[in-house]
Design a protein around this motif. Structure first.
Motif, short mmCIF file in Angstrom:
data_model
loop_
_atom_site.label_atom_id
_atom_site.label_comp_id
_atom_site.label_asym_id
_atom_site.label_seq_id
_atom_site.Cartn_x
_atom_site.Cartn_y
_atom_site.Cartn_z
N ARG A 45 10.70 26.23 7.38
CA ARG A 45 10.24 24.91 6.99
C ARG A 45 9.73 24.93 5.59
O ARG A 45 9.60 26.12 4.95
N PRO A 46 9.77 23.85 4.73
CA PRO A 46 9.37 23.84 3.44
C PRO A 46 8.07 24.36 3.27
O PRO A 46 7.11 24.22 4.13
N GLU A 47 7.82 25.10 2.11
CA GLU A 47 6.41 25.39 1.76
C GLU A 47 5.54 24.29 1.85
O GLU A 47 5.77 23.17 1.32
N ALA A 48 4.42 24.65 2.51
CA ALA A 48 3.59 23.51 2.78
C ALA A 48 2.63 23.19 1.26
O ALA A 48 1.31 23.62 1.30
N ALA A 49 3.11 22.51 0.24
CA ALA A 49 2.62 22.49 -0.99
C ALA A 49 2.05 20.91 -0.90
O ALA A 49 1.02 20.88 -1.57
N LEU A 50 2.59 20.20 -0.33
CA LEU A 50 2.26 18.79 -0.46
C LEU A 50 1.47 18.17 0.81
O LEU A 50 1.77 18.77 2.18
N PHE A 95 10.93 14.99 4.82
CA PHE A 95 11.27 14.11 3.75
C PHE A 95 10.34 13.95 2.86
O PHE A 95 9.01 13.84 3.04
N LYS A 96 10.58 14.24 1.55
CA LYS A 96 9.52 14.43 0.51
C LYS A 96 9.62 12.84 -0.10
O LYS A 96 10.63 12.19 -0.48
N VAL A 97 8.36 12.10 -0.16
CA VAL A 97 8.13 11.01 -0.64
C VAL A 97 7.49 10.79 -2.13
O VAL A 97 6.37 11.43 -2.19
N ASN A 98 8.28 10.05 -3.07
CA ASN A 98 7.41 9.73 -4.41
C ASN A 98 7.33 11.19 -4.98
O ASN A 98 6.46 11.14 -5.60
N GLY A 99 7.78 12.34 -4.53
CA GLY A 99 7.58 13.70 -5.12
C GLY A 99 6.01 13.99 -4.83
O GLY A 99 5.52 14.80 -5.38
N ALA A 100 5.43 13.19 -4.00
CA ALA A 100 3.93 13.37 -4.06
C ALA A 100 3.20 13.78 -2.30
O ALA A 100 2.34 14.53 -2.30
N PHE A 101 4.22 13.40 -1.33
CA PHE A 101 3.70 13.80 -0.20
C PHE A 101 5.03 13.76 0.87
O PHE A 101 6.17 13.55 0.34
N VAL A 102 5.08 14.25 2.01
CA VAL A 102 5.93 14.51 3.03
C VAL A 102 5.90 13.85 4.32
O VAL A 102 4.62 14.05 4.94
N PHE A 103 6.81 12.89 4.69
CA PHE A 103 6.79 12.52 6.05
C PHE A 103 7.62 13.62 7.00
O PHE A 103 8.71 13.95 6.57
N PRO A 163 0.81 -1.16 -0.09
CA PRO A 163 -0.22 0.09 0.09
C PRO A 163 0.93 1.30 0.08
O PRO A 163 0.48 2.35 -0.33
N LEU A 164 2.06 1.23 0.20
CA LEU A 164 2.99 2.30 0.32
C LEU A 164 4.36 1.99 -0.29
O LEU A 164 5.16 1.79 0.26
N VAL A 165 4.34 1.91 -1.63
CA VAL A 165 5.47 1.88 -2.30
C VAL A 165 6.39 3.00 -2.29
O VAL A 165 5.91 4.31 -2.71
N ILE A 166 7.60 2.82 -2.03
CA ILE A 166 8.39 4.06 -1.91
C ILE A 166 9.47 3.94 -3.19
O ILE A 166 10.15 3.33 -3.12
N ARG A 167 9.06 4.97 -4.14
CA ARG A 167 10.14 5.22 -5.20
C ARG A 167 11.04 5.91 -5.17
O ARG A 167 12.24 5.93 -5.62
N SER A 168 10.89 7.04 -4.34
CA SER A 168 11.83 8.01 -4.32
C SER A 168 11.83 8.78 -2.88
O SER A 168 10.79 8.84 -2.41
N LEU A 169 12.74 9.31 -2.37
CA LEU A 169 13.10 9.85 -0.99
C LEU A 169 13.95 10.95 -1.09
O LEU A 169 15.07 10.76 -1.69
N GLU A 170 13.65 12.28 -0.62
CA GLU A 170 14.39 13.22 -0.69
C GLU A 170 14.36 14.23 0.72
O GLU A 170 13.06 14.44 1.29
N ILE A 210 9.13 2.45 5.29
CA ILE A 210 9.54 2.66 3.95
C ILE A 210 10.48 1.78 3.26
O ILE A 210 11.23 1.71 2.25
N GLN A 211 10.96 0.49 4.19
CA GLN A 211 11.66 -0.21 3.58
C GLN A 211 13.23 -0.10 3.26
O GLN A 211 13.59 -0.57 2.29
N ARG A 212 13.75 0.97 3.76
CA ARG A 212 15.12 1.28 3.64
C ARG A 212 15.75 1.42 4.94
O ARG A 212 15.27 1.87 6.03
N LYS A 213 17.21 1.00 4.94
CA LYS A 213 17.66 0.99 6.26
C LYS A 213 18.30 2.50 6.85
O LYS A 213 18.22 2.41 8.09
N LYS A 214 18.62 3.21 5.99
CA LYS A 214 19.23 4.43 6.24
C LYS A 214 18.38 5.85 6.45
O LYS A 214 19.15 6.71 6.77
#
Ligand code: GDP
Length: 209
Positions: free
Chosen positions: A25-30, A72-80, A6-13, A51-55
């Motif tokens: 704080r980052p602009e509250a766009a997502l 942290f921006k996830v999949n360019g779509a939302f923010v953790f 249900p939560l495939v993480i493709r990208s993380l920034e 998110i199935q990543r160790k680091k």
């Protein structure tokens, strides 16, 4: 990671950290999902497992960043949003109280917040800090998912007793908490589904709160 995750993480920034009240704080766009809990509750471990990543969450645990609100921006779509761990017993009372205004400042300015994942250690009753945080979230009307961490440290019998005890104290039903283990992965998919559901909702601020 399977295709029905249900939560495939493709990208993380890593976007940066908010270090002071009213600070950058980052602009509250997502849409944002924030994670809260006392220090050592297992928040970094949970984020890494989620998110199935160790680091991933290591950045939040590096000196200087532990008391920031990290984005942290996830999949360019939302923010953790990794909120600073509170209530660390070994720091002075004054420093202990620092988390609250910063977390409050973050929460009040977060137009796009969809919900909070509040972590509690399954082995212990909620602390005063935990209760204050949960009361604060309830007052603000932020949708909150409660996760009980380190469930692998309990026997099945203890597990049933602790879940019953904690939900009783908090006035919740047992199906309103997610038992979780970063070691075994128990509860990971349930939490991912809960986060998916929060993300699909309008912002808590648009909800008339
Ligand atoms: P944080 O301060 O909330 O980010 O907590 P950490 O993720 O750094 O975890 C604190 C300690 O608890 C570390 O020693 C972890 O290895 C341990 N820990 C975290 N989650 C679990 C879990 O699900 N099971 C067990 N057995 N230990 C855990």
């Amino acid at each position: 990671m399977t295709s029905n995750d249900p939560l495939v993480i493709r990208s993380l920034e890593f976007m940066g950290g908010m270090a002071s009240i009213g600070g950058w704080r980052p602009e509250a766009a997502l849409p944002e999902i924030a994670f809260a809990g006392r220090s050592n509750v297992g928040k970094s471990s949970l984020l890494n497992r989620l998110i199935q990543r160790k680091k991933f969450a290591r950045v939040s645990n590096t000196p200087g960043r532990t008391r920031e609100v990290n984005f942290f921006k996830v999949n360019g779509a939302f923010v953790f949003v990794d909120l600073p761990g509170y209530g660390y017993a070994r720091i002075s009372k004054e420093r202990r109280a620092e988390w609250k205004p910063l977390i409050e400042s973050y929460l009040r300015g977060s137009e796009q917040l969809r919900g909070i994942v509040q972590l509690l250690d399954a082995r212990h009753d909620p602390t005063n800090d935990d209760r204050q945080m949960l009361d604060f979230l309830a007052t603000l009307g932020v949708p909150t998912v409660v996760v009980l961490t380190k469930i692998d440290k309990l026997t099945p019998k203890e597990r049933r007793e602790r879940i019953a005890g904690i939900t009783d104290i908090l006035g919740l039903d047992e199906d309103q908490v997610i038992p979780f283990s970063a070691v075994t992965g128990d509860g990971r998919n349930e939490l991912a589904e809960a986060i998916d559901a929060l993300l699909a909702q309008p912002s808590w601020k648009e909800n008339g709160s």
